[in-house]
Design an enzyme around this catalytic site. Structure first.
Site, PDB file in Angstrom:
ATOM      1  N   GLY A 225      -0.334   4.416   0.033  1.00  0.00           N
ATOM      2  CA  GLY A 225      -1.152   5.548   0.441  1.00  0.00           C
ATOM      3  C   GLY A 225      -1.934   6.105  -0.736  1.00  0.00           C
TER       4      GLY A 225
ATOM      5  N   SER B 141       0.849  -1.185   0.000  1.00  0.00           N
ATOM      6  CA  SER B 141       0.000   0.000   0.000  1.00  0.00           C
ATOM      7  C   SER B 141       0.888   1.239   0.000  1.00  0.00           C
ATOM      8  CB  SER B 141      -0.908  -0.010   1.236  1.00  0.00           C
ATOM      9  OG  SER B 141      -1.646   1.176   1.316  1.00  0.00           O
TER      10      SER B 141
ATOM     11  N   GLY C 299      -6.797   1.320   4.528  1.00  0.00           N
ATOM     12  CA  GLY C 299      -5.999   0.112   4.320  1.00  0.00           C
ATOM     13  C   GLY C 299      -6.808  -1.156   4.550  1.00  0.00           C
ATOM     14  N   ASP C 300      -7.716  -1.126   5.538  1.00  0.00           N
ATOM     15  CA  ASP C 300      -8.557  -2.296   5.807  1.00  0.00           C
ATOM     16  C   ASP C 300      -9.536  -2.533   4.660  1.00  0.00           C
ATOM     17  OD1 ASP C 300      -7.244  -2.466   8.246  1.00  0.00           O
ATOM     18  OD2 ASP C 300      -8.756  -1.258   9.272  1.00  0.00           O
TER      19      ASP C 300
ATOM     20  N   GLY D 208      -1.816   4.520  -4.373  1.00  0.00           N
ATOM     21  CA  GLY D 208      -2.400   3.245  -4.758  1.00  0.00           C
ATOM     22  C   GLY D 208      -1.632   2.033  -4.256  1.00  0.00           C
TER      23      GLY D 208
END
Length: 309
Positions: free
Chosen positions: A219, A217, A248-249, A222
């Site tokens: 941020g 990830s 993120g989840d 992408g």
């Protein structure tokens, strides 16, 4: 059935204040409480997408009771949390409405007794046997062995169930060595694992350590994925502004649902990026805007090559 594991569940409490100032008294304009911990957040998104999902992990005390009570309000979600003697942690988020910044205070969680951990291992083995995919998410509470995720990955692999790992630090390092199907670190977690701050090199290094696929990830930039089938970069159509809590989840939920549906990697990544961006845009932290998701999904750019890993 999709199974998510949250060993360190939480009651997430969010306070909103006009402006956060050190050493000052504040009037709270709004308070929200909801079940938290990465695996519970992932499960809530999966349920909203229409998947059957079971949550397991550890919960105890009055806070644990509050978490479980609120889970009953989530359609399509089955609660299989194991009761423990210690109290489930609370996480406190203070949102500064003027700046948009969020200050986070996280408790460490209950101390888990060896007998409680053994009971969870037994429960987990029973649940995995009927799961299509499993996600192992978040931090470990005190008393749980640092190699806990590695052991849970091996149990899933023995049962022939694909597993996604989303954690950090030493639990991530040991978990990667147990060969999960997917690991989903952020840039900082990936650098800590590999020692490299260059995402392309770091994802390749992480895969050499044992993970079948690594999805990093980045941020607002992408996702970067290195998999047995190829290497891809997925980016939103534009940078989105809002609250990144839970983004993120949501990305994990997108990857996990794509794995359960056996989607091609570019489709999994597009879904993960669209869900993540739609979470940033949602008015409630940690939820996702379905309208934004449906608008963003066809516009996510996925570039790369199959068999280029």
């Amino acid at each position: 059935m999709i199974l998510t594991v949250t060993l360190n569940t939480a009651l997430d409490i969010t306070y909103r204040v006009a402006a956060l100032r050190p050493h000052a008294s504040h009037r709270v304009t709004e308070v929200t409480e909801r079940p938290g911990g990465k695996g519970l957040n992932v499960a809530r998104v999966l349920a909203a997408l229409g998947h059957r999902v079971t949550v397991t992990g550890l919960a105890g005390g009055a806070t644990g009771h509050a978490v479980r009570e609120r889970l009953t309000a989530v359609p399509g979600l089955v609660d299989a949390l194991l009761p423990v003697a210690g109290a489930t942690r609370r996480t406190i988020a203070v949102v500064d409405e003027h700046s948009g910044d969020t200050t986070q205070l996280n408790e460490s969680g209950p101390t888990v007794a060896p007998a409680e951990w053994a009971a969870f291992r037994t429960l987990y083995g029973e649940l995995v046997a009927s799961a299509s995919v499993v996600a192992l998410c978040g931090s470990l509470p005190p008393g749980v062995p640092v190699g806990a995720y590695a052991g849970l990955i091996r149990t899933a692999r023995t049962a022939g169930v694909p597993v996604l790992l989303d954690t950090a630090g030493e639990p991530l390092r040991r978990g990667v060595a147990a060969r999960p199907d997917i690991v989903k670190p952020n840039a900082d977690e990936l650098a800590e694992l590999t020692g490299s701050h260059e995402p392309s090199q770091a994802t390749r290094d992480a895969r050499r350590r044992g993970a079948h696929a690594v999805v990093a990830s980045l941020g607002p930039d992408g996702l970067l994925a290195v998999t047995p089938e190829g290497r891809w970069r997925a980016t939103p159509p534009a940078r989105v502004r809002g609250n990144p809590t839970g983004a993120g989840d949501s990305a994990v939920a997108g990857l996990l649902s794509g794995l359960a549906e056996n989607l091609p990697w570019p489709d999994r990544l597009a879904r993960a990026v669209a869900l993540s961006a739609a979470t940033v845009l949602a008015p409630v932290a940690g939820e996702f805007s379905r309208t934004a998701y449906e608008d963003l999904l066809p516009r996510v750019a996925v570039t790369g090559d199959a068999d280029a890993a």
